[in-house]
Design a protein around this motif. Structure first.
Motif, PDB file in Angstrom:
ATOM      1  N   SER A 196      -1.330 -17.408  26.250  1.00 31.10           N
ATOM      2  CA  SER A 196      -2.667 -18.340  25.613  1.00 31.10           C
ATOM      3  C   SER A 196      -4.274 -17.696  27.194  1.00 31.10           C
ATOM      4  CB  SER A 196      -3.115 -19.571  25.048  1.00 31.10           C
ATOM      5  OG  SER A 196      -4.555 -19.469  25.458  1.00 31.10           O
ATOM      6  N   TYR A 197      -4.390 -16.744  27.099  1.00 28.98           N
ATOM      7  CA  TYR A 197      -5.310 -16.715  28.437  1.00 28.98           C
ATOM      8  C   TYR A 197      -6.643 -17.164  27.954  1.00 28.98           C
ATOM      9  CZ  TYR A 197      -1.932 -13.141  29.505  1.00 28.98           C
ATOM     10  OH  TYR A 197      -0.669 -12.262  30.019  1.00 28.98           O
ATOM     11  N   GLY A 198      -7.256 -18.113  26.885  1.00 24.37           N
ATOM     12  CA  GLY A 198      -8.418 -18.407  26.610  1.00 24.37           C
ATOM     13  C   GLY A 198      -9.567 -17.133  27.521  1.00 24.37           C
ATOM     14  N   TRP A 199     -10.650 -17.038  28.036  1.00 24.79           N
ATOM     15  CA  TRP A 199     -11.172 -16.640  27.573  1.00 24.79           C
ATOM     16  C   TRP A 199     -10.994 -15.860  29.329  1.00 24.79           C
ATOM     17  CZ3 TRP A 199     -15.159 -20.916  26.292  1.00 24.79           C
ATOM     18  CH2 TRP A 199     -15.248 -20.444  25.144  1.00 24.79           C
ATOM     19  N   ASP A 200     -10.077 -15.749  29.672  1.00 18.99           N
ATOM     20  CA  ASP A 200     -10.062 -15.393  31.203  1.00 18.99           C
ATOM     21  C   ASP A 200      -8.760 -14.258  30.971  1.00 18.99           C
ATOM     22  OD1 ASP A 200      -9.907 -15.322  34.089  1.00 18.99           O
ATOM     23  OD2 ASP A 200      -8.183 -17.107  34.049  1.00 18.99           O
ATOM     24  N   ILE A 201      -8.187 -13.767  32.043  1.00 15.71           N
ATOM     25  CA  ILE A 201      -7.288 -12.588  32.021  1.00 15.71           C
ATOM     26  C   ILE A 201      -6.165 -12.591  32.810  1.00 15.71           C
ATOM     27  CG2 ILE A 201      -9.643 -10.495  32.376  1.00 15.71           C
ATOM     28  CD1 ILE A 201      -8.215 -10.810  35.483  1.00 15.71           C
ATOM     29  N   ASP A 202      -6.448 -13.808  33.064  1.00 14.05           N
ATOM     30  CA  ASP A 202      -4.554 -15.088  33.360  1.00 14.05           C
ATOM     31  C   ASP A 202      -4.000 -15.267  32.738  1.00 14.05           C
ATOM     32  OD1 ASP A 202      -4.264 -13.184  36.193  1.00 14.05           O
ATOM     33  OD2 ASP A 202      -5.762 -14.716  36.931  1.00 14.05           O
ATOM     34  N   PRO A 203      -3.036 -15.539  32.555  1.00 11.93           N
ATOM     35  CA  PRO A 203      -2.421 -16.915  31.537  1.00 11.93           C
ATOM     36  C   PRO A 203      -3.145 -17.750  31.492  1.00 11.93           C
ATOM     37  CG  PRO A 203      -0.793 -15.535  31.998  1.00 11.93           C
ATOM     38  CD  PRO A 203      -1.840 -14.782  32.777  1.00 11.93           C
ATOM     39  N   ARG A 204      -3.481 -19.046  30.573  1.00 11.68           N
ATOM     40  CA  ARG A 204      -3.673 -20.500  31.677  1.00 11.68           C
ATOM     41  C   ARG A 204      -3.164 -21.459  30.243  1.00 11.68           C
ATOM     42  NH1 ARG A 204      -8.461 -21.055  33.415  1.00 11.68           N
ATOM     43  NH2 ARG A 204      -9.299 -22.525  32.066  1.00 11.68           N
ATOM     44  N   TYR A 205      -1.842 -21.151  29.546  1.00 13.93           N
ATOM     45  CA  TYR A 205      -0.592 -21.590  28.567  1.00 13.93           C
ATOM     46  C   TYR A 205       0.015 -21.388  28.362  1.00 13.93           C
ATOM     47  CZ  TYR A 205       1.201 -24.282  25.497  1.00 13.93           C
ATOM     48  OH  TYR A 205       2.281 -25.495  24.877  1.00 13.93           O
ATOM     49  N   THR A 206       0.758 -20.861  28.821  1.00 18.12           N
ATOM     50  CA  THR A 206       2.190 -20.471  28.373  1.00 18.12           C
ATOM     51  C   THR A 206       3.519 -21.355  27.761  1.00 18.12           C
ATOM     52  OG1 THR A 206       3.112 -20.629  31.102  1.00 18.12           O
ATOM     53  CG2 THR A 206       1.980 -18.598  30.145  1.00 18.12           C
ATOM     54  N   VAL A 207       4.101 -21.000  26.942  1.00 13.86           N
ATOM     55  CA  VAL A 207       5.765 -21.572  26.799  1.00 13.86           C
ATOM     56  C   VAL A 207       6.785 -20.489  26.582  1.00 13.86           C
ATOM     57  CG1 VAL A 207       6.923 -22.604  24.704  1.00 13.86           C
ATOM     58  CG2 VAL A 207       4.336 -22.699  24.864  1.00 13.86           C
ATOM     59  N   ASN A 208       7.670 -20.902  27.697  1.00 16.38           N
ATOM     60  CA  ASN A 208       9.016 -20.051  27.621  1.00 16.38           C
ATOM     61  C   ASN A 208      10.308 -20.377  26.902  1.00 16.38           C
ATOM     62  OD1 ASN A 208       7.414 -17.428  29.097  1.00 16.38           O
ATOM     63  ND2 ASN A 208       7.358 -19.076  30.266  1.00 16.38           N
ATOM     64  N   LEU A 209      11.404 -20.543  26.098  1.00 13.74           N
ATOM     65  CA  LEU A 209      12.681 -20.274  26.138  1.00 13.74           C
ATOM     66  C   LEU A 209      12.884 -19.947  27.304  1.00 13.74           C
ATOM     67  CD1 LEU A 209      14.108 -21.478  23.948  1.00 13.74           C
ATOM     68  CD2 LEU A 209      14.448 -19.481  22.870  1.00 13.74           C
ATOM     69  N   LYS A 210      13.567 -20.724  27.385  1.00  8.42           N
ATOM     70  CA  LYS A 210      15.388 -20.849  28.911  1.00  8.42           C
ATOM     71  C   LYS A 210      16.152 -20.768  28.851  1.00  8.42           C
ATOM     72  CE  LYS A 210      11.292 -20.663  32.874  1.00  8.42           C
ATOM     73  NZ  LYS A 210      11.911 -20.261  33.249  1.00  8.42           N
ATOM     74  N   LEU A 211      17.456 -19.421  28.574  1.00  7.20           N
ATOM     75  CA  LEU A 211      18.122 -19.588  28.372  1.00  7.20           C
ATOM     76  C   LEU A 211      19.378 -19.484  29.648  1.00  7.20           C
ATOM     77  CD1 LEU A 211      18.900 -17.170  25.316  1.00  7.20           C
ATOM     78  CD2 LEU A 211      18.329 -20.574  25.614  1.00  7.20           C
ATOM     79  N   GLN A 212      19.944 -20.567  29.948  1.00  5.73           N
ATOM     80  CA  GLN A 212      21.370 -20.506  31.182  1.00  5.73           C
ATOM     81  C   GLN A 212      22.306 -19.732  30.507  1.00  5.73           C
ATOM     82  OE1 GLN A 212      22.580 -23.240  34.309  1.00  5.73           O
ATOM     83  NE2 GLN A 212      20.921 -23.736  34.339  1.00  5.73           N
ATOM     84  N   ILE A 213      23.105 -18.701  31.399  1.00  4.20           N
ATOM     85  CA  ILE A 213      24.401 -18.403  30.904  1.00  4.20           C
ATOM     86  C   ILE A 213      25.261 -18.404  32.297  1.00  4.20           C
ATOM     87  CG2 ILE A 213      25.021 -16.070  30.534  1.00  4.20           C
ATOM     88  CD1 ILE A 213      23.057 -16.754  28.271  1.00  4.20           C
ATOM     89  N   ASP A 214      26.673 -19.371  32.307  1.00  8.40           N
ATOM     90  CA  ASP A 214      27.065 -19.580  32.407  1.00  8.40           C
ATOM     91  C   ASP A 214      28.080 -18.263  33.258  1.00  8.40           C
ATOM     92  OD1 ASP A 214      29.764 -20.281  34.134  1.00  8.40           O
ATOM     93  OD2 ASP A 214      29.868 -22.296  32.875  1.00  8.40           O
TER      94      ASP A 214
END
Length: 132
Positions: A87-105
C-alpha cells in the motif's frame, strides 16, 4: 433492539469471514495493475493448509508462480519472497507491505519455514480508508 442486534451480528460475521478466501493457485498468480489483489484474502488459508511444507522449490514455484525476490541466507538456505500486499497511501514509496517468506533447505531442497512479514504501517487513518 432485537433488529439492531441481528444487523450487528450479521455485519460482524461478514466482516470476519468475508475477508478470507480458500487458496486458489490461479487467483494467487493473477496480477492486476502491478498488484496481486487476491493474495491478502488467501494467505491465511495457504499457511494453515501447510500445502507448501516439505515441497521442493520447483513445486512451490509451480503452485505460487515466480517469486518477487530470491535471496541466499547466511545459513546457506534460500529465501523466496512473495508480495502479499503493498500500500502506497498517497506516496510514491510503499507505506505498508506484507510479504510471504519461504525458507528452502538447500540440503534436501524442501520448504522448512514459512513466515508472514508485515512492515510498520506508516499510513494515516485517512490513507488506510481511501487507498487500500
Amino acid at each position: 433492539m432485537k433488529k439492531i442486534n441481528q444487523v450487528v451480528l450479521v455485519s460482524l460475521t461478514v466482516l470476519i469471514f468475508g475477508c478470507q478466501t480458500d487458496f486458489d493457485s490461479v487467483k494467487w498468480k493473477s496480477k492486476y495493475d502491478g498488484f496481486y489483489p487476491q493474495r491478502k484474502k488467501m494467505v491465511k488459508s495457504l499457511i494453515d493448509s501447510e500445502l507448501l511444507f516439505n515441497n521442493s522449490q520447483e513445486h512451490v514455484i509451480e503452485i505460487l508462480g515466480p517469486t518477487d525476490s530470491k535471496d541466499t541466507l547466511n545459513n546457506g538456505n534460500i529465501e523466496l519472497t512473495y508480495n502479499v500486499q503493498e500500500s502506497y497511501g498517497w506516496d510514491i514509496d510503499p507505506r505498508y507491505t506484507v510479504n510471504l517468506k519461504l525458507q528452502i533447505d538447500t540440503t534436501n531442497n524442501t520448504v522448512v519455514l514459512i513466515n508472514l512479514v508485515e512492515s510498520e504501517d506508516r499510513r494515516s487513518l485517512l490513507e488506510k480508508i481511501t487507498t487500500d
